[in-house]
Design a protein around this motif. Structure first.
Motif, PDB file in Angstrom:
ATOM      1  N   THR A 258       9.861 -18.866 -63.493  1.00  0.00           N
ATOM      2  CA  THR A 258      10.739 -18.307 -62.512  1.00  0.00           C
ATOM      3  C   THR A 258      11.408 -19.611 -61.820  1.00  0.00           C
ATOM      4  OG1 THR A 258       9.300 -16.619 -62.077  1.00  0.00           O
ATOM      5  CG2 THR A 258      10.837 -17.054 -60.458  1.00  0.00           C
ATOM      6  N   VAL A 259      10.751 -20.365 -61.325  1.00  0.00           N
ATOM      7  CA  VAL A 259      11.525 -21.752 -60.928  1.00  0.00           C
ATOM      8  C   VAL A 259      12.445 -22.531 -61.705  1.00  0.00           C
ATOM      9  CG1 VAL A 259      10.635 -24.034 -60.016  1.00  0.00           C
ATOM     10  CG2 VAL A 259       9.387 -22.295 -59.204  1.00  0.00           C
ATOM     11  N   ASP A 260      11.983 -22.616 -62.961  1.00  0.00           N
ATOM     12  CA  ASP A 260      12.960 -23.245 -63.950  1.00  0.00           C
ATOM     13  C   ASP A 260      14.238 -22.446 -64.017  1.00  0.00           C
ATOM     14  OD1 ASP A 260      10.975 -25.133 -64.523  1.00  0.00           O
ATOM     15  OD2 ASP A 260      10.395 -24.421 -66.275  1.00  0.00           O
ATOM     16  N   ALA A 261      13.925 -21.227 -64.091  1.00  0.00           N
ATOM     17  CA  ALA A 261      15.175 -20.150 -64.104  1.00  0.00           C
ATOM     18  C   ALA A 261      16.003 -20.313 -63.030  1.00  0.00           C
ATOM     19  CB  ALA A 261      14.733 -18.957 -64.458  1.00  0.00           C
TER      20      ALA A 261
ATOM     21  N   PRO B 210       7.817 -25.434 -54.971  1.00  0.00           N
ATOM     22  CA  PRO B 210       8.206 -26.342 -56.334  1.00  0.00           C
ATOM     23  C   PRO B 210       9.724 -26.247 -56.725  1.00  0.00           C
ATOM     24  CG  PRO B 210       7.048 -24.055 -56.781  1.00  0.00           C
ATOM     25  CD  PRO B 210       6.965 -24.260 -55.096  1.00  0.00           C
ATOM     26  N   LEU B 211      10.291 -25.285 -55.922  1.00  0.00           N
ATOM     27  CA  LEU B 211      11.828 -25.227 -56.398  1.00  0.00           C
ATOM     28  C   LEU B 211      12.390 -26.521 -55.483  1.00  0.00           C
ATOM     29  CD1 LEU B 211      14.438 -23.882 -57.636  1.00  0.00           C
ATOM     30  CD2 LEU B 211      14.663 -22.618 -55.532  1.00  0.00           C
TER      31      LEU B 211
ATOM     32  N   TRP C  39      13.598 -13.775 -66.532  1.00  0.00           N
ATOM     33  CA  TRP C  39      14.150 -14.715 -66.106  1.00  0.00           C
ATOM     34  C   TRP C  39      14.718 -15.795 -67.344  1.00  0.00           C
ATOM     35  CZ3 TRP C  39      15.984 -15.466 -61.445  1.00  0.00           C
ATOM     36  CH2 TRP C  39      15.437 -14.815 -60.520  1.00  0.00           C
ATOM     37  N   GLN C  40      14.468 -15.296 -68.693  1.00  0.00           N
ATOM     38  CA  GLN C  40      14.938 -15.800 -69.784  1.00  0.00           C
ATOM     39  C   GLN C  40      16.327 -15.500 -70.097  1.00  0.00           C
ATOM     40  OE1 GLN C  40      11.352 -15.269 -69.551  1.00  0.00           O
ATOM     41  NE2 GLN C  40      11.380 -17.361 -68.886  1.00  0.00           N
TER      42      GLN C  40
END
Length: 251
Positions: A29-32, A57-58, A231-232
């Protein structure tokens, strides 16, 4: 500024992070969310920051995050983890919250929008998010998908699900009920721990479809950009239990 706390934090504040223990899901989720950001230098705002599961983390990816939540309990849990990232916590109701800043990204995830149980309140939350976006900024909404939740019930008003955790004798059991022509979803969650203890929390959600959120967004001057099943950025399908919707504020 009025603040209406629905009591979510009083039920879940002490064990929210235990429920969402899958670090891989959080990282994805954070990456997205970081990948959707138009420009981290424009700033980031989370509606419903909770314990900072995403915001902390974001902040390592996009810089400081401002997080709004109506629960003192959730914000207290966030404060205990302050050294894990750079988050400025604000006690506020996302339907009425205002500050003087404008942001490049506003996001509202983990079905926070569905916890507002009337359509006008949901509309107000989207309007406040739109107000806080600068031109060219983006709004992200992740919330329960009504057609997918109805399909999960397989024609039943009530259903029970169990999700085992990796540790022996642990897991969560969810007792779910559909109400109000399948628009209201009440879920009681029981967390079972290996030492024989358990915790119980109940939440009620007003289920949405992407088209409904699109209406709120358009009424607030935003342009719908995409509907996704995860989220992908997988194409949205009605059977998904959650959906992600993105919106842009015209420059």
């Amino acid at each position: 500024m009025s603040i209406a706390d629905i009591g979510y934090g009083r039920q879940f504040g002490g064990w929210y992070d235990r429920i969402f223990q899958n670090g891989a899901v959080t990282r994805a989720t954070v990456d997205a969310v970081a990948g959707f950001h138009p420009d981290p230098a424009w700033g980031t705002l989370e509606f419903g920051v909770g314990t900072g599961r995403i915001a902390l983390p974001l902040s390592h990816r996009v810089g400081a995050v401002t997080g709004v939540d109506s629960s003192r309990e959730m914000l207290a849990a966030l404060e205990k983890k302050a050294d894990e990232g750079e988050v400025t916590a604000e006690l506020g109701d996302i339907r009425t919250y205002r500050d003087d800043r404008r942001y490049g990204l506003v996001y509202c995830v983990c079905s926070t929008l569905s916890l507002i149980l009337d359509p006008e309140g949901q509309r107000e939350a989207i309007a406040r998010a739109a107000e806080h976006l600068r031109p060219g900024g983006r709004l992200l909404v992740e919330t329960h998908n009504r057609p997918g939740i109805v399909a999960l019930h397989q024609g039943l008003a009530r259903t029970t699900m169990f999700v085992p955790y990796p540790e022996p004798d642990t897991g969560i059991q969810m007792h779910a009920t559909l109400l109000g022509e399948n628009r209201i979803w009440q879920v009681s969650t029981i967390l079972f721990e290996a030492d024989g203890t358990h915790r119980i929390g109940t939440e009620t959600a007003r289920l949405l479809t992407p088209d409904e959120v699109d209406v709120y967004a358009r009424d607030s001057g935003l342009r719908p950009e995409g509907h996704y099943s995860d989220w992908q950025r997988t194409e949205y399908v009605p059977a998904t239990g959650l959906f992600v919707a993105s919106y842009v504020k015209p420059a």
